[in-house]
Write a protein that holds these residues in place. Structure first.
Motif, PDB file in Angstrom:
ATOM      1  N   ARG A   7      -7.779  13.903  -3.086  1.00  0.00           N
ATOM      2  CA  ARG A   7      -8.203  12.508  -3.087  1.00  0.00           C
ATOM      3  C   ARG A   7      -9.589  12.410  -3.701  1.00  0.00           C
ATOM      4  O   ARG A   7     -10.469  13.225  -3.402  1.00  0.00           O
ATOM      5  CB  ARG A   7      -8.215  11.945  -1.667  1.00  0.00           C
ATOM      6  CG  ARG A   7      -8.636  10.472  -1.574  1.00  0.00           C
ATOM      7  CD  ARG A   7      -8.727  10.043  -0.110  1.00  0.00           C
ATOM      8  NE  ARG A   7      -7.424  10.120   0.537  1.00  0.00           N
ATOM      9  CZ  ARG A   7      -6.552   9.122   0.587  1.00  0.00           C
ATOM     10  NH1 ARG A   7      -6.852   7.948   0.018  1.00  0.00           N
ATOM     11  NH2 ARG A   7      -5.399   9.259   1.192  1.00  0.00           N
ATOM     12  N   ALA A   8      -9.789  11.412  -4.548  1.00  0.00           N
ATOM     13  CA  ALA A   8     -11.092  11.234  -5.195  1.00  0.00           C
ATOM     14  C   ALA A   8     -11.477   9.768  -5.155  1.00  0.00           C
ATOM     15  O   ALA A   8     -10.639   8.884  -5.395  1.00  0.00           O
ATOM     16  CB  ALA A   8     -11.048  11.721  -6.635  1.00  0.00           C
ATOM     17  N   SER A   9     -12.735   9.500  -4.844  1.00  0.00           N
ATOM     18  CA  SER A   9     -13.263   8.142  -4.890  1.00  0.00           C
ATOM     19  C   SER A   9     -13.823   7.876  -6.274  1.00  0.00           C
ATOM     20  O   SER A   9     -14.493   8.733  -6.863  1.00  0.00           O
ATOM     21  CB  SER A   9     -14.369   7.959  -3.840  1.00  0.00           C
ATOM     22  OG  SER A   9     -13.849   8.128  -2.543  1.00  0.00           O
ATOM     23  N   ARG A  27       0.805  -1.222   0.000  1.00  0.00           N
ATOM     24  CA  ARG A  27       0.000   0.000   0.000  1.00  0.00           C
ATOM     25  C   ARG A  27       0.841   1.277   0.000  1.00  0.00           C
ATOM     26  O   ARG A  27       0.320   2.368   0.159  1.00  0.00           O
ATOM     27  CB  ARG A  27      -0.972   0.034   1.187  1.00  0.00           C
ATOM     28  CG  ARG A  27      -1.911  -1.169   1.241  1.00  0.00           C
ATOM     29  CD  ARG A  27      -2.657  -1.242   2.546  1.00  0.00           C
ATOM     30  NE  ARG A  27      -1.735  -1.532   3.649  1.00  0.00           N
ATOM     31  CZ  ARG A  27      -2.098  -1.614   4.916  1.00  0.00           C
ATOM     32  NH1 ARG A  27      -3.347  -1.420   5.262  1.00  0.00           N
ATOM     33  NH2 ARG A  27      -1.201  -1.879   5.854  1.00  0.00           N
ATOM     34  N   MET A  28       2.134   1.120  -0.180  1.00  0.00           N
ATOM     35  CA  MET A  28       3.053   2.245  -0.141  1.00  0.00           C
ATOM     36  C   MET A  28       3.584   2.580  -1.531  1.00  0.00           C
ATOM     37  O   MET A  28       3.695   1.718  -2.398  1.00  0.00           O
ATOM     38  CB  MET A  28       4.235   1.934   0.775  1.00  0.00           C
ATOM     39  CG  MET A  28       3.876   1.782   2.238  1.00  0.00           C
ATOM     40  SD  MET A  28       3.548   3.366   3.015  1.00  0.00           S
ATOM     41  CE  MET A  28       5.178   4.110   2.908  1.00  0.00           C
ATOM     42  N   VAL A  29       3.947   3.853  -1.706  1.00  0.00           N
ATOM     43  CA  VAL A  29       4.709   4.299  -2.869  1.00  0.00           C
ATOM     44  C   VAL A  29       5.984   4.949  -2.343  1.00  0.00           C
ATOM     45  O   VAL A  29       5.945   5.734  -1.390  1.00  0.00           O
ATOM     46  CB  VAL A  29       3.919   5.307  -3.717  1.00  0.00           C
ATOM     47  CG1 VAL A  29       4.789   5.851  -4.853  1.00  0.00           C
ATOM     48  CG2 VAL A  29       2.666   4.649  -4.291  1.00  0.00           C
ATOM     49  N   GLN A  49      11.556   9.708  -0.563  1.00  0.00           N
ATOM     50  CA  GLN A  49      10.225  10.158  -0.133  1.00  0.00           C
ATOM     51  C   GLN A  49       9.299   8.961  -0.071  1.00  0.00           C
ATOM     52  O   GLN A  49       9.458   8.006  -0.829  1.00  0.00           O
ATOM     53  CB  GLN A  49       9.674  11.206  -1.110  1.00  0.00           C
ATOM     54  CG  GLN A  49       8.468  11.969  -0.640  1.00  0.00           C
ATOM     55  CD  GLN A  49       8.772  12.832   0.572  1.00  0.00           C
ATOM     56  OE1 GLN A  49       8.568  12.394   1.703  1.00  0.00           O
ATOM     57  NE2 GLN A  49       9.267  14.039   0.332  1.00  0.00           N
ATOM     58  N   GLN A  50       8.323   9.009   0.848  1.00  0.00           N
ATOM     59  CA  GLN A  50       7.327   7.947   0.965  1.00  0.00           C
ATOM     60  C   GLN A  50       5.929   8.551   0.887  1.00  0.00           C
ATOM     61  O   GLN A  50       5.685   9.631   1.413  1.00  0.00           O
ATOM     62  CB  GLN A  50       7.497   7.176   2.277  1.00  0.00           C
ATOM     63  CG  GLN A  50       8.830   6.470   2.409  1.00  0.00           C
ATOM     64  CD  GLN A  50       8.906   5.561   3.612  1.00  0.00           C
ATOM     65  OE1 GLN A  50       7.996   4.777   3.868  1.00  0.00           O
ATOM     66  NE2 GLN A  50      10.003   5.653   4.364  1.00  0.00           N
ATOM     67  N   PHE A  51       5.045   7.815   0.214  1.00  0.00           N
ATOM     68  CA  PHE A  51       3.670   8.266   0.025  1.00  0.00           C
ATOM     69  C   PHE A  51       2.741   7.203   0.602  1.00  0.00           C
ATOM     70  O   PHE A  51       2.598   6.125   0.043  1.00  0.00           O
ATOM     71  CB  PHE A  51       3.388   8.488  -1.457  1.00  0.00           C
ATOM     72  CG  PHE A  51       4.378   9.413  -2.123  1.00  0.00           C
ATOM     73  CD1 PHE A  51       4.112  10.762  -2.247  1.00  0.00           C
ATOM     74  CD2 PHE A  51       5.587   8.921  -2.609  1.00  0.00           C
ATOM     75  CE1 PHE A  51       5.035  11.615  -2.854  1.00  0.00           C
ATOM     76  CE2 PHE A  51       6.517   9.757  -3.209  1.00  0.00           C
ATOM     77  CZ  PHE A  51       6.233  11.118  -3.332  1.00  0.00           C
ATOM     78  N   SER A  52       2.154   7.517   1.719  1.00  0.00           N
ATOM     79  CA  SER A  52       1.312   6.567   2.442  1.00  0.00           C
ATOM     80  C   SER A  52      -0.101   7.119   2.582  1.00  0.00           C
ATOM     81  O   SER A  52      -0.275   8.263   3.017  1.00  0.00           O
ATOM     82  CB  SER A  52       1.904   6.293   3.830  1.00  0.00           C
ATOM     83  OG  SER A  52       1.073   5.459   4.580  1.00  0.00           O
ATOM     84  N   GLY A  53      -1.096   6.310   2.210  1.00  0.00           N
ATOM     85  CA  GLY A  53      -2.465   6.798   2.322  1.00  0.00           C
ATOM     86  C   GLY A  53      -3.499   5.873   1.717  1.00  0.00           C
ATOM     87  O   GLY A  53      -4.681   6.012   1.981  1.00  0.00           O
ATOM     88  N   HIS A  54      -3.073   4.901   0.917  1.00  0.00           N
ATOM     89  CA  HIS A  54      -4.008   3.950   0.335  1.00  0.00           C
ATOM     90  C   HIS A  54      -4.286   2.807   1.314  1.00  0.00           C
ATOM     91  O   HIS A  54      -3.426   2.436   2.113  1.00  0.00           O
ATOM     92  CB  HIS A  54      -3.472   3.396  -0.978  1.00  0.00           C
ATOM     93  CG  HIS A  54      -3.589   4.338  -2.131  1.00  0.00           C
ATOM     94  ND1 HIS A  54      -4.804   4.733  -2.644  1.00  0.00           N
ATOM     95  CD2 HIS A  54      -2.630   4.983  -2.854  1.00  0.00           C
ATOM     96  CE1 HIS A  54      -4.596   5.562  -3.659  1.00  0.00           C
ATOM     97  NE2 HIS A  54      -3.298   5.737  -3.798  1.00  0.00           N
ATOM     98  N   ALA A  55      -5.482   2.256   1.204  1.00  0.00           N
ATOM     99  CA  ALA A  55      -5.888   1.170   2.102  1.00  0.00           C
ATOM    100  C   ALA A  55      -5.677  -0.203   1.494  1.00  0.00           C
ATOM    101  O   ALA A  55      -5.777  -1.210   2.199  1.00  0.00           O
ATOM    102  CB  ALA A  55      -7.363   1.343   2.492  1.00  0.00           C
TER     103      ALA A  55
END
Length: 297
Positions: free
Chosen positions: A183-185, A125-127, A140-146
């Motif tokens: 963020r968009a669903s 779930r990480m980038v 850099q780390q991008f964390s936020g997806h489930a």
């Protein structure tokens, strides 16, 4: 002289040479039989079998390779089931650097244009953002997806990163800070109506299983615009972009699903596979627009 003669029989020069090549990170060239289809000018499709010599370089990964991307005209970046991102010089057959930080399979890789930096997405779930000439730690780390991250796209100015996930969200990130900008669903099943552009839609028929990758090939390769696709059916195909005609088919038998394609340079393609790592394919103009396998790593 008898002991010497016996020793030579046990260790022939070929074996000594092979051991030396292995120490240098390469193996001797082997002969490979590849099957391909060629479309003649008279529209007759011929199936041919060609025996070619190819190199087996030091493998980039110890397990399934899921994605490969070109960093520049010499280096590619790949990732897979071994949780490792690898920068590889596909012209010399040498690993340049390995990047470790993900806890699960690598799913996608995106490179910054004219840069030594790139991103990797994973089932964890990480980038992560990496620098070829930086430390072994992510820049850099991008964390936020489930859930698993399945898509990566970099803005033309390299300032923003867009990610997609099976959690049904699209996230826009600031590359410099690693912060979420928007963020968009989205619906699980999206249908985009391309007909609203009123441009001709071309359909490419020929693969028998899932098409995993599609790339535009350099215009220098042919007089017409062409694209290449790879599929789970172990085939790489070259198509006329405008008409949808299949110009060439290369079968990489035994390689398993072909998962990713990347343009290496004006005459080279990189193809990731489940069972045999990454294939280096080269366009041969001697008898038309043909692909041949020249190395695997």
């Amino acid at each position: 002289m008898l002991p010497l003669r016996c020793h030579l029989k046990r260790t022939p020069p070929q074996k000594l040479l092979c051991r030396f090549c292995a120490m240098m990170g390469k193996l001797q060239s082997k002969l490979k039989h590849s099957t391909y289809k060629y479309s003649r000018p008279d529209a007759i499709i011929e199936e041919r079998i060609k025996t070619t010599a190819f190199h087996e370089y030091s493998p980039a990964h110890v397990d399934t390779v899921s994605v490969v991307a070109a960093l520049n005209s010499d280096l590619c970046v790949s990732g897979g089931k071994d949780k490792t991102v690898v920068a590889y010089n596909w012209k010399t057959g040498n690993v340049v650097k390995r990047f470790r930080g993900h806890e699960h399979d690598i799913t996608k890789i995106a490179c910054l244009h004219k840069s030594n930096q790139f991103f990797s997405a994973s089932r964890d779930r990480m980038v992560m953002m990496w620098d070829l000439h930086g430390s072994s730690q992510p820049r850099q780390q991008f964390s936020g997806h489930a859930m698993v991250v399945t898509g990566l796209a970099v803005s033309p100015d390299s300032a923003q990163l867009c990610t997609g996930s099976r959690d049904n969200t699209l996230v826009l990130w600031d590359v410099g800070t690693g912060q979420c900008v928007e963020r968009a669903s989205v619906s699980r099943n999206l249908l985009w109506d391309l007909r609203q552009t009123r441009n001709r839609i071309c359909e490419y028929k020929g693969h028998f299983q899932t098409v995993a990758s599609c790339v535009f090939l350099p215009r220098a390769l042919a007089l017409m615009p062409v694209i290449a696709t790879s599929s789970h059916d172990c085939k790489v195909k070259i198509w006329n972009q405008d008409t949808g005609a299949c110009l060439f088919t290369l079968s990489l038998d035994g390689s398993g699903p072909l998962t990713s394609l990347a343009v290496g340079d004006t005459i080279s393609l990189l193809c990731a596979s489940f069972r045999r790592g990454i294939h280096l394919l080269r366009v041969d103009h001697s008898s038309g627009l043909e692909l041949r396998e020249v190395a695997v790593f």
